[in-house]
Design a protein around this motif. Structure first.
Motif, PDB file in Angstrom:
ATOM      1  N   LEU A   1       0.680  -1.362  -0.004  1.00  0.00           N
ATOM      2  CA  LEU A   1      -0.096   0.103  -0.017  1.00  0.00           C
ATOM      3  C   LEU A   1       1.029   0.856  -0.175  1.00  0.00           C
ATOM      4  O   LEU A   1       0.371   2.666  -0.592  1.00  0.00           O
ATOM      5  CB  LEU A   1      -0.605   0.364   1.250  1.00  0.00           C
ATOM      6  N   LEU A   2       2.166   1.243   1.132  1.00  0.00           N
ATOM      7  CA  LEU A   2       2.952   1.715   0.585  1.00  0.00           C
ATOM      8  C   LEU A   2       3.100   2.784  -1.058  1.00  0.00           C
ATOM      9  O   LEU A   2       3.961   3.896  -1.046  1.00  0.00           O
ATOM     10  CB  LEU A   2       4.205   2.080   1.048  1.00  0.00           C
ATOM     11  N   ASN A   3       3.115   1.844  -2.485  1.00  0.00           N
ATOM     12  CA  ASN A   3       3.355   2.329  -3.136  1.00  0.00           C
ATOM     13  C   ASN A   3       2.317   3.046  -3.786  1.00  0.00           C
ATOM     14  O   ASN A   3       2.726   4.042  -4.409  1.00  0.00           O
ATOM     15  CB  ASN A   3       3.705   0.687  -4.490  1.00  0.00           C
ATOM     16  N   TYR A   4       0.804   2.569  -3.588  1.00  0.00           N
ATOM     17  CA  TYR A   4      -0.202   3.728  -3.926  1.00  0.00           C
ATOM     18  C   TYR A   4      -0.559   4.900  -2.760  1.00  0.00           C
ATOM     19  O   TYR A   4      -0.593   5.650  -3.353  1.00  0.00           O
ATOM     20  CB  TYR A   4      -1.285   3.056  -3.571  1.00  0.00           C
ATOM     21  N   VAL A   5      -0.263   4.558  -2.174  1.00  0.00           N
ATOM     22  CA  VAL A   5       0.622   5.901  -0.855  1.00  0.00           C
ATOM     23  C   VAL A   5       1.027   7.158  -1.474  1.00  0.00           C
ATOM     24  O   VAL A   5       0.552   8.292  -2.089  1.00  0.00           O
ATOM     25  CB  VAL A   5       0.973   6.011   0.266  1.00  0.00           C
ATOM     26  N   LEU A   6       2.371   6.954  -1.724  1.00  0.00           N
ATOM     27  CA  LEU A   6       3.374   7.712  -2.874  1.00  0.00           C
ATOM     28  C   LEU A   6       3.094   8.281  -4.193  1.00  0.00           C
ATOM     29  O   LEU A   6       3.249   9.353  -4.298  1.00  0.00           O
ATOM     30  CB  LEU A   6       4.590   6.825  -2.937  1.00  0.00           C
ATOM     31  N   LEU A   7       2.605   7.638  -4.305  1.00  0.00           N
ATOM     32  CA  LEU A   7       1.770   7.961  -6.051  1.00  0.00           C
ATOM     33  C   LEU A   7       0.691   8.630  -5.699  1.00  0.00           C
ATOM     34  O   LEU A   7       0.513  10.025  -6.283  1.00  0.00           O
ATOM     35  CB  LEU A   7       1.259   6.599  -7.625  1.00  0.00           C
ATOM     36  N   ALA A   8      -0.256   8.802  -5.013  1.00  0.00           N
ATOM     37  CA  ALA A   8      -1.503   9.461  -4.402  1.00  0.00           C
ATOM     38  C   ALA A   8      -0.966  10.486  -4.056  1.00  0.00           C
ATOM     39  O   ALA A   8      -1.698  11.721  -4.279  1.00  0.00           O
ATOM     40  CB  ALA A   8      -2.862   8.475  -3.395  1.00  0.00           C
ATOM     41  N   LEU A   9      -0.178  10.428  -3.513  1.00  0.00           N
ATOM     42  CA  LEU A   9       0.478  11.989  -3.080  1.00  0.00           C
ATOM     43  C   LEU A   9       0.774  13.129  -3.979  1.00  0.00           C
ATOM     44  O   LEU A   9       0.150  14.262  -3.850  1.00  0.00           O
ATOM     45  CB  LEU A   9       1.533  11.955  -1.809  1.00  0.00           C
ATOM     46  N   VAL A  10       1.754  11.934  -4.948  1.00  0.00           N
ATOM     47  CA  VAL A  10       2.216  13.066  -6.066  1.00  0.00           C
ATOM     48  C   VAL A  10       0.613  13.739  -6.926  1.00  0.00           C
ATOM     49  O   VAL A  10       0.327  15.003  -7.399  1.00  0.00           O
ATOM     50  CB  VAL A  10       2.446  12.064  -6.896  1.00  0.00           C
ATOM     51  N   LEU A  11      -0.379  12.492  -6.610  1.00  0.00           N
ATOM     52  CA  LEU A  11      -1.615  12.949  -7.905  1.00  0.00           C
ATOM     53  C   LEU A  11      -2.346  13.888  -7.601  1.00  0.00           C
ATOM     54  O   LEU A  11      -3.075  14.871  -7.616  1.00  0.00           O
ATOM     55  CB  LEU A  11      -2.226  11.642  -8.532  1.00  0.00           C
ATOM     56  N   VAL A  12      -2.397  14.062  -5.836  1.00  0.00           N
ATOM     57  CA  VAL A  12      -2.886  15.197  -4.921  1.00  0.00           C
ATOM     58  C   VAL A  12      -2.297  16.194  -5.482  1.00  0.00           C
ATOM     59  O   VAL A  12      -3.290  17.045  -5.008  1.00  0.00           O
ATOM     60  CB  VAL A  12      -2.951  14.243  -3.022  1.00  0.00           C
ATOM     61  N   ALA A  13      -1.663  16.544  -5.207  1.00  0.00           N
ATOM     62  CA  ALA A  13       0.002  17.560  -5.529  1.00  0.00           C
ATOM     63  C   ALA A  13       0.040  18.038  -6.377  1.00  0.00           C
ATOM     64  O   ALA A  13      -0.573  19.599  -6.514  1.00  0.00           O
ATOM     65  CB  ALA A  13       1.299  17.247  -4.982  1.00  0.00           C
ATOM     66  N   LEU A  14      -0.372  17.422  -7.242  1.00  0.00           N
ATOM     67  CA  LEU A  14      -1.141  17.973  -9.109  1.00  0.00           C
ATOM     68  C   LEU A  14      -2.271  18.379  -8.701  1.00  0.00           C
ATOM     69  O   LEU A  14      -2.455  19.452  -9.322  1.00  0.00           O
ATOM     70  CB  LEU A  14      -0.375  16.810 -10.073  1.00  0.00           C
ATOM     71  N   GLY A  15      -3.353  17.607  -8.042  1.00  0.00           N
ATOM     72  CA  GLY A  15      -4.562  18.080  -8.666  1.00  0.00           C
ATOM     73  C   GLY A  15      -4.813  19.276  -7.445  1.00  0.00           C
ATOM     74  O   GLY A  15      -5.512  20.243  -7.633  1.00  0.00           O
ATOM     75  N   MET A  16      -3.705  19.408  -6.333  1.00  0.00           N
ATOM     76  CA  MET A  16      -4.223  21.421  -5.010  1.00  0.00           C
ATOM     77  C   MET A  16      -3.804  22.182  -6.486  1.00  0.00           C
ATOM     78  O   MET A  16      -3.557  23.510  -6.150  1.00  0.00           O
ATOM     79  CB  MET A  16      -3.082  20.566  -4.367  1.00  0.00           C
ATOM     80  N   VAL A  17      -2.311  22.027  -7.415  1.00  0.00           N
ATOM     81  CA  VAL A  17      -1.427  23.153  -7.913  1.00  0.00           C
ATOM     82  C   VAL A  17      -2.782  23.339  -9.315  1.00  0.00           C
ATOM     83  O   VAL A  17      -3.329  24.754  -9.263  1.00  0.00           O
ATOM     84  CB  VAL A  17      -0.412  22.457  -8.719  1.00  0.00           C
ATOM     85  N   LEU A  18      -2.972  22.633  -9.622  1.00  0.00           N
ATOM     86  CA  LEU A  18      -4.648  22.921 -10.770  1.00  0.00           C
ATOM     87  C   LEU A  18      -5.867  22.951  -9.868  1.00  0.00           C
ATOM     88  O   LEU A  18      -5.892  24.225 -10.782  1.00  0.00           O
ATOM     89  CB  LEU A  18      -5.074  21.079 -11.254  1.00  0.00           C
ATOM     90  N   THR A  19      -6.150  22.730  -9.156  1.00  0.00           N
ATOM     91  CA  THR A  19      -7.690  24.098  -8.376  1.00  0.00           C
ATOM     92  C   THR A  19      -7.373  24.949  -7.701  1.00  0.00           C
ATOM     93  O   THR A  19      -7.997  26.488  -8.641  1.00  0.00           O
ATOM     94  CB  THR A  19      -8.006  22.946  -7.606  1.00  0.00           C
ATOM     95  N   LYS A  20      -5.808  24.882  -7.535  1.00  0.00           N
ATOM     96  CA  LYS A  20      -5.705  27.058  -6.810  1.00  0.00           C
ATOM     97  C   LYS A  20      -5.507  27.422  -8.024  1.00  0.00           C
ATOM     98  O   LYS A  20      -5.074  28.512  -7.888  1.00  0.00           O
ATOM     99  CB  LYS A  20      -4.417  26.904  -5.767  1.00  0.00           C
ATOM    100  N   ARG A  21      -4.852  26.996  -9.097  1.00  0.00           N
ATOM    101  CA  ARG A  21      -4.629  28.020 -10.289  1.00  0.00           C
ATOM    102  C   ARG A  21      -5.452  28.297 -11.108  1.00  0.00           C
ATOM    103  O   ARG A  21      -5.900  29.229 -11.732  1.00  0.00           O
ATOM    104  CB  ARG A  21      -3.484  27.341 -11.214  1.00  0.00           C
ATOM    105  N   VAL A  22      -6.720  27.473 -10.663  1.00  0.00           N
ATOM    106  CA  VAL A  22      -7.657  27.330 -11.817  1.00  0.00           C
ATOM    107  C   VAL A  22      -8.726  28.747 -10.925  1.00  0.00           C
ATOM    108  O   VAL A  22      -8.728  29.801 -11.020  1.00  0.00           O
ATOM    109  CB  VAL A  22      -8.441  26.514 -11.463  1.00  0.00           C
ATOM    110  N   GLU A  23      -8.244  28.708  -9.393  1.00  0.00           N
ATOM    111  CA  GLU A  23      -9.490  29.656  -8.873  1.00  0.00           C
ATOM    112  C   GLU A  23      -8.855  30.949  -8.663  1.00  0.00           C
ATOM    113  O   GLU A  23      -9.442  31.807  -8.467  1.00  0.00           O
ATOM    114  CB  GLU A  23      -8.899  28.876  -6.577  1.00  0.00           C
ATOM    115  N   ARG A  24      -6.919  31.065  -8.722  1.00  0.00           N
ATOM    116  CA  ARG A  24      -7.027  32.133  -9.304  1.00  0.00           C
ATOM    117  C   ARG A  24      -6.436  33.106 -10.410  1.00  0.00           C
ATOM    118  O   ARG A  24      -6.059  33.945 -10.422  1.00  0.00           O
ATOM    119  CB  ARG A  24      -5.356  32.147  -8.529  1.00  0.00           C
TER     120      ARG A  24
END
Length: 254
Positions: free
Chosen positions: A130-153
């Motif tokens: 599961l640690l493999n999926y945690v690490l990849l999910a962290l990357v995806l969440v970081a990219l999703g957060m950047v996209l969301t904040k960029r859209v907002e601003r």
């Protein structure tokens, strides 16, 4: 928790930025799962592209649902998405090609030869797969957060905010309501579908019971608890809503 955060960032774009009520988040999450199952079983497509395909498929199907949503407002638009969520599960249960009520197996994530089904070995210690999926999910969440904040601003977020606050006033100032509703719905469903694609690979087997209307309500509750339009609030709310019930199962009898 991380995958729910990614899916709920999509709902944040829809709810918080454009004012679109979407009560079928779990259905688009499920579309990503089933896309992963079909593509990993019948194609040799790299699994990273399979994740993107899950998001794209959710966005495409969402673009069809947006047509009746555009013709309604408020609670009526919400009813359209509720109907879709209920029909989606029924469709899966009666569709034998997609495994019917029995569901489908999903292959483990394989990233550049790195099999996520095996644990990471650090010296004499081997961690859970599961640690493999945690690490990849962290990357995806970081990219999703950047996209969301960029859209907002951006000016896109500004136009979406105008549509959310007052559609009539926004239309009077020349803002095309349909364009920004479609943009928000498509982006949001893409994030939910991408999260679903990884979720399917992680649990290795999916069935219609994984994507009920109750799961959609959990996603909505995360967005509401975190504060509508607040991406960082989604992170805290997802941890509370997902983890707390699990930890309190020991006292459920009382």
């Amino acid at each position: 928790v991380l995958l729910y955060i990614l899916a709920c960032l999509g709902l944040t774009i829809q709810f918080g930025y454009a004012g679109l009520l979407n009560f079928s988040g779990a259905a688009f999450f499920g579309i990503g799962c089933y896309t992963s199952a079909v593509l990993t079983a019948h194609t040799a497509l790299p699994h990273l592209l399979v994740l993107l395909a899950g998001g794209i498929m959710a966005a495409i199907i969402g673009s069809l649902l947006i047509l009746p949503v555009l013709r309604t407002r408020g609670h009526y638009a919400a009813v359209v998405t509720i109907a879709f969520a209920l029909l989606f599960r029924t469709f899966l249960e009666v569709n034998d090609v997609l495994g019917g009520p029995q569901g489908l197996p999903v292959a483990n994530m394989n990233l550049f030869g790195w099999d996520f089904g095996s644990g990471i070995e650090i010296g004499p210690v081997e961690t859970s797969f599961l640690l493999n999926y945690v690490l990849l999910a962290l990357v995806l969440v970081a990219l999703g957060m950047v996209l969301t904040k960029r859209v907002e601003r951006s000016w896109i977020g500004l136009d979406m905010d105008a549509v959310r606050l007052d559609e009539t006033a926004a239309a009077c100032f020349g803002i095309e309501l349909w364009r920004w509703k479609i943009t928000a719905f498509t982006l949001g469903n893409f994030l939910a579908g991408t999260a679903g694609g990884l979720y399917g690979m992680m649990i290795a087997f999916i069935a219609p019971t994984n994507f009920t209307f109750a799961d959609s309500l959990i996603m909505v509750s995360i967005v509401l608890l975190g504060g509508i339009g607040n991406p960082w609030g989604v992170v805290a709310a997802a941890a509370i809503v997902i983890v707390l019930p699990e930890k309190l199962q020991v006292i459920q009898e009382y």
